[in-house]
Design a protein around this motif. Structure first.
Motif, PDB file in Angstrom:
ATOM      1  N   LEU A 150       0.811  -1.209   0.000  1.00 42.57           N
ATOM      2  CA  LEU A 150       0.000   0.000   0.000  1.00 42.57           C
ATOM      3  C   LEU A 150       0.848   1.264   0.000  1.00 42.57           C
ATOM      4  N   SER A 151       1.973   1.225   0.712  1.00 44.29           N
ATOM      5  CA  SER A 151       2.821   2.416   0.733  1.00 44.29           C
ATOM      6  C   SER A 151       4.221   2.099   1.240  1.00 44.29           C
ATOM      7  N   VAL A 152       5.159   2.934   0.833  1.00 45.90           N
ATOM      8  CA  VAL A 152       6.535   2.908   1.332  1.00 45.90           C
ATOM      9  C   VAL A 152       6.818   4.298   1.854  1.00 45.90           C
ATOM     10  N   GLY A 153       7.327   4.385   3.089  1.00 44.63           N
ATOM     11  CA  GLY A 153       7.526   5.687   3.695  1.00 44.63           C
ATOM     12  C   GLY A 153       8.955   5.959   4.095  1.00 44.63           C
ATOM     13  N   THR A 154       9.110   6.496   5.286  1.00 46.63           N
ATOM     14  CA  THR A 154      10.419   6.844   5.833  1.00 46.63           C
ATOM     15  C   THR A 154      10.750   5.862   6.947  1.00 46.63           C
ATOM     16  N   VAL A 155      11.753   6.200   7.747  1.00 45.30           N
ATOM     17  CA  VAL A 155      12.153   5.287   8.825  1.00 45.30           C
ATOM     18  C   VAL A 155      11.096   5.195   9.914  1.00 45.30           C
ATOM     19  N   ASN A 156      10.170   6.153   9.984  1.00 49.90           N
ATOM     20  CA  ASN A 156       9.178   6.098  11.064  1.00 49.90           C
ATOM     21  C   ASN A 156       7.763   6.445  10.614  1.00 49.90           C
ATOM     22  N   LYS A 157       7.496   6.448   9.299  1.00 53.11           N
ATOM     23  CA  LYS A 157       6.154   6.793   8.857  1.00 53.11           C
ATOM     24  C   LYS A 157       5.904   6.262   7.452  1.00 53.11           C
ATOM     25  N   ALA A 158       4.693   5.757   7.240  1.00 49.81           N
ATOM     26  CA  ALA A 158       4.239   5.358   5.904  1.00 49.81           C
ATOM     27  C   ALA A 158       2.871   5.979   5.675  1.00 49.81           C
ATOM     28  N   TYR A 159       2.673   6.581   4.524  1.00 50.38           N
ATOM     29  CA  TYR A 159       1.414   7.241   4.221  1.00 50.38           C
ATOM     30  C   TYR A 159       0.452   6.236   3.598  1.00 50.38           C
ATOM     31  N   VAL A 160      -0.716   6.091   4.222  1.00 50.85           N
ATOM     32  CA  VAL A 160      -1.661   5.038   3.840  1.00 50.85           C
ATOM     33  C   VAL A 160      -2.953   5.682   3.324  1.00 50.85           C
ATOM     34  N   TYR A 161      -3.448   5.130   2.225  1.00 51.52           N
ATOM     35  CA  TYR A 161      -4.690   5.605   1.627  1.00 51.52           C
ATOM     36  C   TYR A 161      -5.716   4.468   1.684  1.00 51.52           C
ATOM     37  N   PRO A 162      -6.572   4.474   2.722  1.00 54.72           N
ATOM     38  CA  PRO A 162      -7.463   3.336   2.967  1.00 54.72           C
ATOM     39  C   PRO A 162      -8.381   2.979   1.799  1.00 54.72           C
ATOM     40  N   ARG A 163      -8.803   3.943   0.999  1.00 55.43           N
ATOM     41  CA  ARG A 163      -9.731   3.627  -0.089  1.00 55.43           C
ATOM     42  C   ARG A 163      -9.099   2.709  -1.132  1.00 55.43           C
ATOM     43  N   ALA A 180      -0.391  -5.211   7.681  1.00 57.46           N
ATOM     44  CA  ALA A 180       0.949  -5.482   8.225  1.00 57.46           C
ATOM     45  C   ALA A 180       1.879  -4.338   7.875  1.00 57.46           C
ATOM     46  N   HIS A 181       2.592  -3.856   8.866  1.00 57.68           N
ATOM     47  CA  HIS A 181       3.655  -2.895   8.570  1.00 57.68           C
ATOM     48  C   HIS A 181       4.802  -3.103   9.547  1.00 57.68           C
ATOM     49  N   ASN A 182       5.923  -2.493   9.254  1.00 56.76           N
ATOM     50  CA  ASN A 182       7.133  -2.700  10.054  1.00 56.76           C
ATOM     51  C   ASN A 182       7.519  -1.431  10.812  1.00 56.76           C
ATOM     52  N   HIS A 183       8.255  -1.626  11.881  1.00 55.52           N
ATOM     53  CA  HIS A 183       8.879  -0.536  12.620  1.00 55.52           C
ATOM     54  C   HIS A 183      10.391  -0.736  12.568  1.00 55.52           C
ATOM     55  N   PRO A 184      11.091  -0.014  11.691  1.00 60.12           N
ATOM     56  CA  PRO A 184      12.550  -0.196  11.590  1.00 60.12           C
ATOM     57  C   PRO A 184      13.297   0.047  12.893  1.00 60.12           C
ATOM     58  N   SER A 185      12.693   0.793  13.818  1.00 58.40           N
ATOM     59  CA  SER A 185      13.349   1.064  15.098  1.00 58.40           C
ATOM     60  C   SER A 185      13.511  -0.197  15.936  1.00 58.40           C
ATOM     61  N   GLY A 186      12.695  -1.224  15.652  1.00 65.74           N
ATOM     62  CA  GLY A 186      12.725  -2.451  16.448  1.00 65.74           C
ATOM     63  C   GLY A 186      11.659  -2.497  17.523  1.00 65.74           C
ATOM     64  N   ASN A 187      11.080  -1.347  17.883  1.00 67.84           N
ATOM     65  CA  ASN A 187      10.020  -1.286  18.888  1.00 67.84           C
ATOM     66  C   ASN A 187       8.675  -1.470  18.189  1.00 67.84           C
ATOM     67  N   VAL A 188       8.006  -2.609  18.442  1.00 69.26           N
ATOM     68  CA  VAL A 188       6.777  -2.917  17.724  1.00 69.26           C
ATOM     69  C   VAL A 188       5.516  -2.426  18.440  1.00 69.26           C
ATOM     70  N   LYS A 189       5.658  -1.730  19.530  1.00 68.51           N
ATOM     71  CA  LYS A 189       4.487  -1.166  20.199  1.00 68.51           C
ATOM     72  C   LYS A 189       3.811  -0.168  19.272  1.00 68.51           C
ATOM     73  N   PRO A 190       2.480  -0.280  19.077  1.00 69.03           N
ATOM     74  CA  PRO A 190       1.807   0.639  18.155  1.00 69.03           C
ATOM     75  C   PRO A 190       1.802   2.075  18.670  1.00 69.03           C
ATOM     76  N   SER A 191       2.021   3.000  17.762  1.00 73.30           N
ATOM     77  CA  SER A 191       1.938   4.413  18.111  1.00 73.30           C
ATOM     78  C   SER A 191       0.474   4.836  18.134  1.00 73.30           C
ATOM     79  N   SER A 192       0.212   6.030  18.621  1.00 78.10           N
ATOM     80  CA  SER A 192      -1.166   6.544  18.608  1.00 78.10           C
ATOM     81  C   SER A 192      -1.660   6.668  17.171  1.00 78.10           C
ATOM     82  N   ALA A 193      -0.759   7.010  16.246  1.00 79.34           N
ATOM     83  CA  ALA A 193      -1.138   7.097  14.830  1.00 79.34           C
ATOM     84  C   ALA A 193      -1.494   5.718  14.277  1.00 79.34           C
TER      85      ALA A 193
END
Length: 246
Positions: A150-163, A180-193
């Motif tokens: 769906l998207s490729v972003g930066t080291v800490n964000k991917a822009y998603v278009y649900p439609r 499914a998405h990844n957290h390159p930081s290694g911390n898999v706890k979901p952010s508020s976003a």
């Protein structure tokens, strides 16, 4: 001294011993650096590659991390030749295809191979150095129908278009999706976003009678599941209806 009588380089005998050791148990007892060393001997002739193998393991962490490191990064941070990089990336592709074979069986219910699916997602994006967001589509028996990046972003964000998810779901006649998405930081706890995005996608999918079965976040070594945490069920408006009581 003639060429025939010249003493053979020491690394030739070492390479032969490496191969013999590998064949004893197909490498099960060999440490990461020796397996990597054996791979490098296939692409780098006439050189002792043990120091290089040890350096790569020390730099990137372990054998799989070396294999999964992007080609451009290997070129920038190591002494590997293009041939050696091609070999390592070929092994990486083989590993991904081996873990993803469950998605090649159209009648295979994903719940019956849940751990394998987790591992496939980790192999697919857990080692990436930027965020990627993938969607997997399943029918009402939770059998695989397709997927999309769906998207490729930066080291800490991917822009998603649900439609875009709904468009693909209609195309493949999906009843369930897994995000499914990844957290390159290694911390898999979901952010508020992450939590808000998951809720928004669930609410949008509910309008089309499409259910979000799970949203997983992966890193090299860890996985977080919204379903296991209890969040997905609360985000979806209605109950799941899966055929065959799977």
């Amino acid at each position: 001294m003639t060429e025939e009588t010249a003493e053979k380089p020491l690394y030739l005998g070492h390479r032969a011993r490496l191969k013999e050791r590998f064949m004893v148990d197909e490498g099960a007892s060999m440490p990461d650096y020796e397996l990597l060393e054996l791979l490098l001997t296939m692409a780098i002739p006439r050189r002792d590659v043990k120091p290089l193998a040890k350096k790569l393991i020390a730099t990137f962490g372990d054998l799989v991390s070396v294999i999964k490191t992007p080609a451009h990064e290997l070129l920038e941070q190591s002494e590997l030749s293009p041939n050696a990089i091609v070999l390592l990336k070929a092994v990486s592709t083989c590993l991904l295809r081996a873990t993803g074979r469950i998605l090649g069986e159209p009648d295979k219910n994903v719940i019956s191979c849940w751990d394998e699916f987790y591992d496939y997602c980790r192999q697919l994006i857990g080692y990436k150095d930027v965020e990627e967001f993938h969607v997997f589509f399943f029918n009402d028996n939770l059998c695989y129908k397709g997927d999309m990046l769906l998207s490729v972003g930066t080291v800490n964000k991917a822009y998603v278009y649900p439609r875009e998810i709904l468009r693909k779901a209609i195309e493949v006649k999906a009843s369930f999706i897994i995000l499914a998405h990844n957290h390159p930081s290694g911390n898999v706890k979901p952010s508020s976003a992450d939590i808000k995005l998951t809720k928004d996608i669930c609410e949008l999918c509910d309008l089309m009678e499409l259910k979000v079965f799970d949203h997983i976040i992966v890193s090299k070594y860890n996985i977080y599941s919204f379903k296991s945490s209890g969040n997905i069920q609360s985000f979806n408006a209605g109950p799941f209806h899966i055929k065959n009581n799977v």
